[in-house]
Write a protein that holds these residues in place. Structure first.
Motif, mmCIF file in Angstrom:
data_model
loop_
_atom_site.group_PDB
_atom_site.id
_atom_site.type_symbol
_atom_site.label_atom_id
_atom_site.label_comp_id
_atom_site.label_asym_id
_atom_site.label_seq_id
_atom_site.Cartn_x
_atom_site.Cartn_y
_atom_site.Cartn_z
ATOM 1 N N LEU A 33 -1.974 -91.556 13.588
ATOM 2 C CA LEU A 33 -1.417 -92.896 13.442
ATOM 3 C C LEU A 33 -2.233 -93.879 14.288
ATOM 4 C CD1 LEU A 33 2.387 -92.021 13.750
ATOM 5 C CD2 LEU A 33 1.083 -92.404 11.642
ATOM 6 N N ILE A 34 -2.688 -94.975 13.661
ATOM 7 C CA ILE A 34 -3.564 -95.933 14.331
ATOM 8 C C ILE A 34 -2.974 -97.340 14.202
ATOM 9 C CG2 ILE A 34 -5.947 -96.688 14.609
ATOM 10 C CD1 ILE A 34 -5.624 -93.649 14.697
ATOM 11 N N PRO A 35 -2.322 -97.866 15.255
ATOM 12 C CA PRO A 35 -1.797 -99.238 15.188
ATOM 13 C C PRO A 35 -2.933 -100.255 15.341
ATOM 14 C CG PRO A 35 -0.705 -97.922 16.907
ATOM 15 C CD PRO A 35 -1.958 -97.208 16.514
ATOM 16 N N VAL A 36 -3.171 -101.028 14.290
ATOM 17 C CA VAL A 36 -4.257 -102.014 14.307
ATOM 18 C C VAL A 36 -3.846 -103.253 13.525
ATOM 19 C CG1 VAL A 36 -6.194 -100.399 14.581
ATOM 20 C CG2 VAL A 36 -5.267 -100.841 12.305
ATOM 21 N N ILE B 42 -1.189 -98.169 11.125
ATOM 22 C CA ILE B 42 0.116 -98.811 11.289
ATOM 23 C C ILE B 42 -0.167 -100.296 11.467
ATOM 24 C CG2 ILE B 42 2.220 -98.968 12.666
ATOM 25 C CD1 ILE B 42 1.780 -96.151 13.587
ATOM 26 N N PHE B 43 0.301 -101.099 10.534
ATOM 27 C CA PHE B 43 -0.066 -102.504 10.509
ATOM 28 C C PHE B 43 1.121 -103.393 10.865
ATOM 29 C CE2 PHE B 43 -2.719 -100.169 7.494
ATOM 30 C CZ PHE B 43 -3.973 -100.424 8.040
ATOM 31 N N PRO B 44 0.849 -104.589 11.388
ATOM 32 C CA PRO B 44 1.924 -105.510 11.774
ATOM 33 C C PRO B 44 2.675 -106.026 10.554
ATOM 34 C CG PRO B 44 -0.194 -106.582 11.952
ATOM 35 C CD PRO B 44 -0.479 -105.136 11.673
ATOM 36 N N PRO B 45 3.833 -106.661 10.774
ATOM 37 C CA PRO B 45 4.589 -107.226 9.650
ATOM 38 C C PRO B 45 3.725 -108.165 8.823
ATOM 39 C CG PRO B 45 5.890 -107.319 11.649
ATOM 40 C CD PRO B 45 4.519 -106.875 12.061
ATOM 41 N N GLU B 46 4.039 -108.244 7.543
ATOM 42 C CA GLU B 46 3.262 -109.087 6.640
ATOM 43 C C GLU B 46 3.193 -110.519 7.152
ATOM 44 O OE1 GLU B 46 3.119 -110.316 1.894
ATOM 45 O OE2 GLU B 46 4.581 -108.860 2.624
ATOM 46 N N GLY B 47 1.978 -111.052 7.141
ATOM 47 C CA GLY B 47 1.777 -112.416 7.592
ATOM 48 C C GLY B 47 1.495 -112.542 9.076
ATOM 49 N N GLN B 48 1.598 -111.434 9.829
ATOM 50 C CA GLN B 48 1.379 -111.492 11.266
ATOM 51 C C GLN B 48 0.155 -110.686 11.707
ATOM 52 O OE1 GLN B 48 4.880 -110.707 13.618
ATOM 53 N NE2 GLN B 48 6.211 -111.838 12.244
ATOM 54 N N GLY B 49 -0.587 -110.168 10.747
ATOM 55 C CA GLY B 49 -1.726 -109.334 11.095
ATOM 56 C C GLY B 49 -2.921 -110.118 11.606
ATOM 57 N N ARG B 50 -2.980 -111.400 11.255
ATOM 58 C CA ARG B 50 -4.097 -112.214 11.718
ATOM 59 C C ARG B 50 -3.572 -113.602 12.033
ATOM 60 N NH1 ARG B 50 -9.974 -112.699 8.922
ATOM 61 N NH2 ARG B 50 -10.086 -110.632 9.849
#
Length: 337
Positions: free
Chosen positions: A148-151, A183-191
């Motif tokens: 699992l890679i949180p990025v 593992i990606f942040p909530p939609e719209g909060q990744g960048r």
């Protein structure tokens, strides 16, 4: 049942900012505190040197700053192994073996690499280490058999390239390596967009709010934020779309009813930019205040921070070397063991 391994990290090229916090840092703390995973967090100084080779002092100083940011946001060295990439020799050796499984054309097609090459203005003078850093990331991930890679969202192509390398290695030499998932942040909060309206908050673009910014600096930066250029007078109707103040409020604000009311008021006119920026300052300052306080405590004891990194690197080195020996055995190059 074996615990899953979580691994992530950051390039030490300066202090960390709120984009890092939303994109990955907050998620790391959440995973850590669930006590269900073996957590590894890497300060990727070798990767930082791929485009800072002639400025090693910048990287060296940033290692301490990143470690301070980690501790201040709640990463606990008793629960998470925090280590320095260059202190793990196995990673460089794995990088070499993996480089034979990837073509140059595949590296050049990596969207994240292409974007960063353009942003940094390399042109045709791309450092070889920078072009190949997706291979280095694959070594970082597989050395700990991380699943699992949180990025942030911009790292999706890097995770996909690691998965390709793992499949290629396992198909060639046997099932040794673990195929990771992001593992990606909530939609719209990744960048998070930058203060200037640029699509990405970036240290190199100077459009950031750092986790360590004091109140005065934070207020000055927020007052400089790009809003609606046509909202000249308070009574003018304003646009919400592309207005960075409201983008940040959506991400950091807890009182959604108040934010929705502010949006409606702004769109109809009668609400000035200074008023909404003052509210945004309150919202973000509430997030940063405990982080600042904790960071100051650790800043008073740098010896503790370096000792923590040394101990974390020692533990990480042991695990990575075990994987390296398995890889060499699978490849048939463990000649003397």
């Amino acid at each position: 049942m074996d615990r899953k391994v979580v691994l992530t990290g950051d390039r030490p090229t300066g202090k960390l900012h709120i984009g890092h916090y939303v994109g990955s840092l907050a998620n790391r703390v959440k995973l850590q505190n669930q006590d269900k995973y073996d957590m590894y967090v890497m300060i990727a100084d070798l990767q930082a040197l791929t485009d800072n080779a002639k400025n090693p002092e910048k990287v060296r100083k940033s290692v301490l700053n990143v470690a301070l940011d980690y501790l201040s946001i709640g990463l606990d060295p008793n629960k998470t192994t925090i280590y320095v990439q260059s202190q793990i020799p196995a990673l460089s050796e794995l990088n070499m073996y993996f480089s034979n499984l990837v073509t140059v054309s595949r590296l050049e097609r990596n969207p994240t690499v292409k974007s960063e090459i353009k942003q940094k203005g390399f042109g045709h003078s791309i450092p070889a280490g920078f072009l190949t850093y997706p291979i280095s990331q694959a070594a970082d991930i597989t050395a700990f058999k991380s699943s699992l890679i949180p990025v942030g969202d911009d790292q999706k192509p890097m995770i996909e390239q690691t998965r390709e390398i793992v499949k290629s290695f396992n198909n060639t030499y046997g099932e040794i390596l673990v195929e990771p998932e992001g593992i990606f942040p909530p939609e719209g909060q990744g960048r998070i967009p930058g203060l200037d309206g640029n699509a990405k908050m970036s240290k190199s673009l100077g459009n950031t709010i750092y986790l360590s910014d004091d109140e005065d600096t934070l207020r000055t930066k927020i007052m400089s934020i790009y809003t609606d250029p046509n909202h000249i007078h308070k009574e003018d109707p304003g646009k919400i779309e592309g207005n960075i103040v409201f983008t940040y409020l959506d991400i950091f604000g807890k009182n959604k009813d108040k934010i929705n009311n502010l949006k409606e008021h702004y769109q109809h006119g009668g609400l000035g930019d200074v008023e909404i920026k003052n509210y945004l300052f309150e919202v973000i300052n509430e997030v940063l205040e405990p982080i600042r306080k904790k960071r100051k405590e650790y800043e008073m004891n740098p010896d503790f921070v370096y000792k923590m990194l040394e101990e974390g690197s020692r533990r990480a080195n042991k695990v990575a070397d075990e994987t390296l020996q398995e890889v060499k055995k699978a490849m048939g190059i463990n000649y003397f063991k």
